[in-house]
Design a protein around this motif. Structure first.
Motif, PDB file in Angstrom:
ATOM      1  N   ALA A 244      98.468  14.606 108.278  1.00 26.12           N
ATOM      2  CA  ALA A 244      98.287  13.724 107.120  1.00 26.12           C
ATOM      3  C   ALA A 244      98.660  12.287 107.462  1.00 26.12           C
ATOM      4  CB  ALA A 244      99.132  14.204 105.940  1.00 26.12           C
TER       5      ALA A 244
ATOM      6  N   ARG B 121      93.795  14.720 106.987  1.00 32.28           N
ATOM      7  CA  ARG B 121      93.982  14.387 105.572  1.00 32.28           C
ATOM      8  C   ARG B 121      94.399  12.930 105.416  1.00 32.28           C
ATOM      9  NH1 ARG B 121      97.712  19.147 103.165  1.00 32.28           N
ATOM     10  NH2 ARG B 121      98.213  19.614 105.333  1.00 32.28           N
TER      11      ARG B 121
ATOM     12  N   TYR C   7      87.186  13.816 106.655  1.00 33.31           N
ATOM     13  CA  TYR C   7      88.557  13.819 106.137  1.00 33.31           C
ATOM     14  C   TYR C   7      88.620  14.430 104.738  1.00 33.31           C
ATOM     15  CZ  TYR C   7      89.408  10.455 109.892  1.00 33.31           C
ATOM     16  OH  TYR C   7      89.499   9.848 111.106  1.00 33.31           O
ATOM     17  N   GLU C   8      89.726  15.078 104.511  1.00 26.98           N
ATOM     18  CA  GLU C   8      90.084  15.512 103.152  1.00 26.98           C
ATOM     19  C   GLU C   8      90.852  14.363 102.502  1.00 26.98           C
ATOM     20  OE1 GLU C   8      93.613  18.296 101.677  1.00 26.98           O
ATOM     21  OE2 GLU C   8      92.068  19.416 102.781  1.00 26.98           O
TER      22      GLU C   8
ATOM     23  N   THR D 135      92.910  12.451  99.287  1.00 25.10           N
ATOM     24  CA  THR D 135      93.733  12.550  98.086  1.00 25.10           C
ATOM     25  C   THR D 135      94.070  11.137  97.639  1.00 25.10           C
ATOM     26  OG1 THR D 135      94.727  14.661  98.703  1.00 25.10           O
ATOM     27  CG2 THR D 135      95.955  13.292  97.163  1.00 25.10           C
TER      28      THR D 135
ATOM     29  N   ALA E 200      91.048  20.322  99.277  1.00 23.11           N
ATOM     30  CA  ALA E 200      90.086  20.885 100.228  1.00 23.11           C
ATOM     31  C   ALA E 200      88.886  21.462  99.496  1.00 23.11           C
ATOM     32  CB  ALA E 200      90.763  21.961 101.068  1.00 23.11           C
TER      33      ALA E 200
ATOM     34  N   ARG F  46      86.534  18.680  98.557  1.00 30.44           N
ATOM     35  CA  ARG F  46      85.798  18.168  99.728  1.00 30.44           C
ATOM     36  C   ARG F  46      84.660  19.111 100.108  1.00 30.44           C
ATOM     37  NH1 ARG F  46      86.424  19.219 105.423  1.00 30.44           N
ATOM     38  NH2 ARG F  46      85.315  17.600 106.598  1.00 30.44           N
TER      39      ARG F  46
END
Length: 899
Positions: free
Chosen positions: A565, A641, A671-672, A674, A868, A871
């Motif tokens: 991350a 991430r 990429y994930e 957030t 996830a 995504r």
């Protein structure tokens, strides 16, 4: 209307003889209830206009304006009142009492002071006449059901009529009360407090209810002397003693408690007290004081950032107060409305309002009022670069302020004047400005006026920076932050903190810039996190129990991050974009010389072409990648991430849809993502969500049956119904509510028991009042409106809910501020304790989003984390053969917020 006034004032400045401009200017002034200015404007127009038809219309308007101010005064009544009062005098008194009962009451207490002086001087005839006049005022007030305070005071004198010693004590008490009242309105608060304390003691000893008025004005003087605890004790005592016959006294005591809170920076509590005072003032038949409540409410709402409510109350106050041409409340309220215009950049409108303020201020004749009027007018003239005129107004303001003499009241007014002088000097003479502003800040510290101190400290910090004294600048700004955080901590609701927080951003920006220039990017990031702390979601849950000013160190947070991350944290300053990245590998900072408005324009272009699936045809998607992620490309290598903390306009960016020209791919393909409001929120939400076992049961709402009014405006959503049915079918434990079954009370009852909440229906976003944004649900029973507001959602307890999916239009609702979306619909669920949401940046079609959201829930139910799952659903949309599915307008609208 303020924009219209600004435009017509600009036009009049350019051509002072154009008849159409002059006519419209007078009409706009009249519509804003600027009566004195409107009178002068109509007179000017009629002096030039020769066309009979236009003159006739203007004369009708001018006649209406001339009837608004109440011309009658107490002068002729007080000059030589007959004994006994004749019919003409009684009629005159009755008219004056009906027009302004509270002014009549104040005059009556001054008359009773004259009675006391006459009695003490053995002037029996004058004493008898003064008492008869006060009695007449009391009887007139009683006849219309107004406050009985005067009649009660006269009755106490009557009871002592055969006891000379008692009469002498009452006479002395009323002399002191009148003197204290006069000193209070001359802003000589120390002397007023001493006189009023003596008055209360004498009047109370003889059982006169007038003692309560002495205590009230003593408390008012204490507020102005920053003796806040003493004032509150006195006001509580007054309210405990007051009777149902004294609604005016009770109402004024409650509103004074509001002023007491406002002076200490508790704007939310102030608004609450003003609301409680209003029905009592209405029952007392005091229309000017009703206008005063509107003024006070408008002021406190504005200070708390509730601009929409504040302005609506402001216009109501103008209408209520317009007949009272010598009212201190009208003067103050006009100044507040001028502040609205000033905030909006409508300087010509603000200057026009200040011209009206000056006419009212001179009618009042109070030095402090006149000083503040000239001070505010000087500020507008400075903005218009009319330096000579501004200097004259500042000199006049100083001259009137000096007339107030020594004491905290005078010190505060003089400091208000010098604050503007220091702001003015900063551009040309920063050393002199620093000297002036440091003195102003010290005065505000001494008199303990919290609402003024942060601005003075900020201005002093900016002057110190301009003078090259950077260490001193940092000290001023740091103190301003401490004061602001104490004020913010007093707000009970996250919405109040969020909207008030917008007024503090300049202070935090100054500190962030200072730390960056000093080569301390880690400290700058800590202040950025500190700036976001008061508006964190979950403030009413154990999720956020940290003290606002105590944010965890970045190094400690980085150690808790997963290996794959990367945090990317943004600060969008006016002339610079700062980007911090940190992970287990450490912290890095990047600074780009980019203007905030340029980035805003690029984001707007991105939104315009979001319906096109071909990324190659969208320069904005690629440009935003280059600006926002290009500088951190190296740090992004080797991670999967990205946790993004936006700032201001960047809250409107769907980062998943940024296009990497070098790789020829959308970011979401690698990429994930957030999005979170702060680093602190992420870590605390992550620790909370880890204690639960995932998506177990779902509450799904689909196409609620709206009330008649809402359904005609919002329409039916058959696609939302189908979406809800398909989503619910994925969960073994589920509750599906559609149509009339999707009622508000049922939803509120079931929501806390489920781990997943999916709403497919209408959402209405209110940009002016995010807390009033709502989900449209079915009404429960007659008279119900079928709305569930963001403010109500924030007050829920949703500790069991793990993810909220809002499949509706603009449920994120970010604003271009550091608070971002924290007062809107999606974040209201975070405030209530849900650790994660999926919400929309813009309007979405109910039939086009179903495949995306069904795939999201299929992945979530299968055990994928929510970020996830989103995504994977977005990747499926990108591979779709359908044009609408591939376009970012559909899949990129959905933003995941959470750990």
């Amino acid at each position: 209307m303020l924009r219209a006034l600004d435009a017509v004032e600009r036009a009049a400045a350019a051509d002072s003889l154009d008849l159409s401009i002059l006519f419209n200017r007078a009409l706009i002034l009249q519509r804003l209830y600027l009566i004195g200015s409107a009178e002068r404007a109509w007179a000017r127009y009629l002096a030039i206009e020769r066309d009979r038809r236009w003159r006739s219309e203007a004369e009708r308007y001018a006649q209406w304006v001339s009837r608004v101010p109440m011309k009658a005064t107490w002068g002729s009544v007080l000059a030589a009142p007959p004994e006994p009062l004749n019919a003409a005098t009684r009629s005159r008194i009755a008219a004056l009492v009906r027009h302004a009962p509270h002014a009549a009451r104040d005059s009556a207490f001054m008359i009773l002071g004259n009675w006391g002086t006459a009695l003490s001087g053995a002037d029996t005839l004058r004493a008898t006449r003064m008492l008869a006049l006060a009695r007449g005022i009391g009887e007139a007030a009683d006849s219309i059901g107004a406050d009985h305070g005067v009649a009660l005071a006269v009755a106490a004198i009557d009871r002592a009529s055969n006891a000379p010693a008692r009469l002498a004590t009452l006479a002395e008490g009323h002399i002191r009360l009148a003197s204290g009242y006069r000193l209070y309105y001359e802003a000589q608060y120390e002397k007023a407090a001493a006189s009023l304390q003596s008055a209360e003691k004498a009047l109370r000893s003889e059982g006169s209810p007038a003692a309560r008025w002495a205590a009230f004005y003593h408390a008012a003087a204490d507020i102005n002397l920053a003796r806040f605890d003493d004032a509150d004790r006195r006001l509580a005592f007054v309210l405990n003693e007051a009777t149902v016959q004294e609604p005016g006294l009770m109402g004024k005591a409650i509103w004074a408690r509001g002023v007491n809170q406002l002076r200490q920076g508790s704007y939310e509590d102030a608004s609450r007290y003003y609301g409680q005072a209003e029905p009592l003032i209405f029952r007392a038949k005091e229309p000017e004081n009703q206008g005063a409540i509107s003024y006070l409410l408008s002021e406190s709402l504005a200070l708390a950032g509730q601009s929409h409510d504040s302005r609506a109350e402001g216009l109501r106050g103008l209408k209520r107060l317009s007949p009272y041409r010598s009212s201190n409340f009208l003067n103050n309220h006009l100044t507040t409305i001028a502040g609205f215009a000033r905030t909006d950049g409508l300087t010509h409108a603000s200057l026009a309002l200040m011209d009206e303020v000056l006419s009212v201020a001179y009618a009042l004749g109070k030095p402090d009022v006149i000083a503040r009027a000239h001070r505010a007018r000087a500020r507008d003239l400075i903005a218009l670069r009319r330096s000579d005129a501004a200097r004259r107004d500042l000199d006049l303001a100083s001259r009137w302020a000096r007339r107030m003499g020594e004491g905290r009241g005078g010190d505060r007014v003089r400091a208000d004047v010098e604050l503007v002088r220091g702001q003015w000097l900063r551009a040309t003479d920063p050393d002199s400005a620093l000297h002036v502003l440091a003195g102003v800040a010290e005065t505000f510290r001494t008199v303990a006026i919290g609402m003024n101190l942060p601005q003075a400290l900020y201005e002093a910090g900016m002057a110190a920076e301009a003078a090259g004294q950077r260490r001193r600048a940092r000290s001023f700004i740091h103190e301003a932050i401490d004061v602001l955080e104490r004020q913010q901590a007093a707000f009970s609701s996250s919405e109040m903190r969020a909207t008030f927080h917008e007024t503090t951003e300049n202070v935090f920006d100054a500190m962030i810039r200072h730390e960056l220039l000093a080569g301390r990017p880690d400290s700058a990031l800590a202040y950025l996190e500190r700036a976001r702390a008061p508006v964190q979601p979950g403030a009413n849950q154990p999720l956020h129990t940290h003290v606002y000013s105590k944010t965890p160190p970045i190094a400690a947070i980085a150690e808790t991050l997963p290996d794959d991350a990367l945090f990317i944290d943004y600060a969008l300053l006016n002339e610079q974009l700062s980007i911090w990245t940190f992970s287990r590998n450490g912290l890095r900072h990047h600074a780009l010389p980019l203007r905030r408005d340029s980035i805003g324009a690029l984001i707007a272009r991105f939104t315009e072409d979001a319906r096109e699936p071909d990324a190659g045809g969208s320069a904005a998607r690629a440009q935003l990648f280059d600006l926002l992620l290009g500088p951190v490309r190296e740090e992004m290598k080797g991670v999967h991430r990205l946790v993004i903390v936006p700032d201001r306009e960047l809250y409107q960016v769907p980062f998943a849809a940024l296009w990497d020209r070098r790789a020829g791919r959308y970011i979401v393909e690698d990429y994930e993502l957030t999005t979170v409001p702060s680093v602190t929120f992420y870590t605390l939400a992550r620790s909370r969500i880890s204690r639960h076992s995932g998506a177990r049961s779902a509450l799904v709402i689909g196409n609620p049956a709206l009330d008649t009014r809402s359904s005609s405006r919002l329409g039916d959503l058959p696609g939302a119904l189908q979406e809800a049915e398909k989503v619910a079918a994925l969960y073994a434990e589920r509750r599906l509510l559609t149509g009339r079954d999707a009622g508000r009370e049922t939803l509120l009852q079931l929501l806390p028991a489920h781990s997943v909440f999916h709403f497919a229906g209408h959402a209405v976003f209110n940009s002016d009042q995010p807390g009033s944004s709502y989900l449209a649900v079915a009404p429960d029973g007659a008279g119900a409106d079928g709305t569930l507001t963001a403010r109500e959602i924030s007050g829920l307890r949703l500790s069991n809910v793990q993810v909220v999916v809002l499949s509706a239009c603009s449920t994120l609702g970010p604003r271009p501020s550091r608070a971002g979306a924290t007062a809107g619909l999606a974040y209201s669920f975070l405030h209530a304790g849900a650790p994660a949401t999926v919400s929309t940046l813009w309007d979405v079609r109910d039939d086009a989003t179903t495949p995306l959201l069904v795939e999201f829930h299929r992945r979530l139910r299968g055990g994928a984390p929510a970020a996830a799952a989103l995504r994977l659903a977005q990747l499926q949309a990108l591979r779709s053969e359908a044009h609408d599915a591939r376009a970012p307008a559909g899949w990129a609208a959905f933003i995941y917020t959470g750990p």
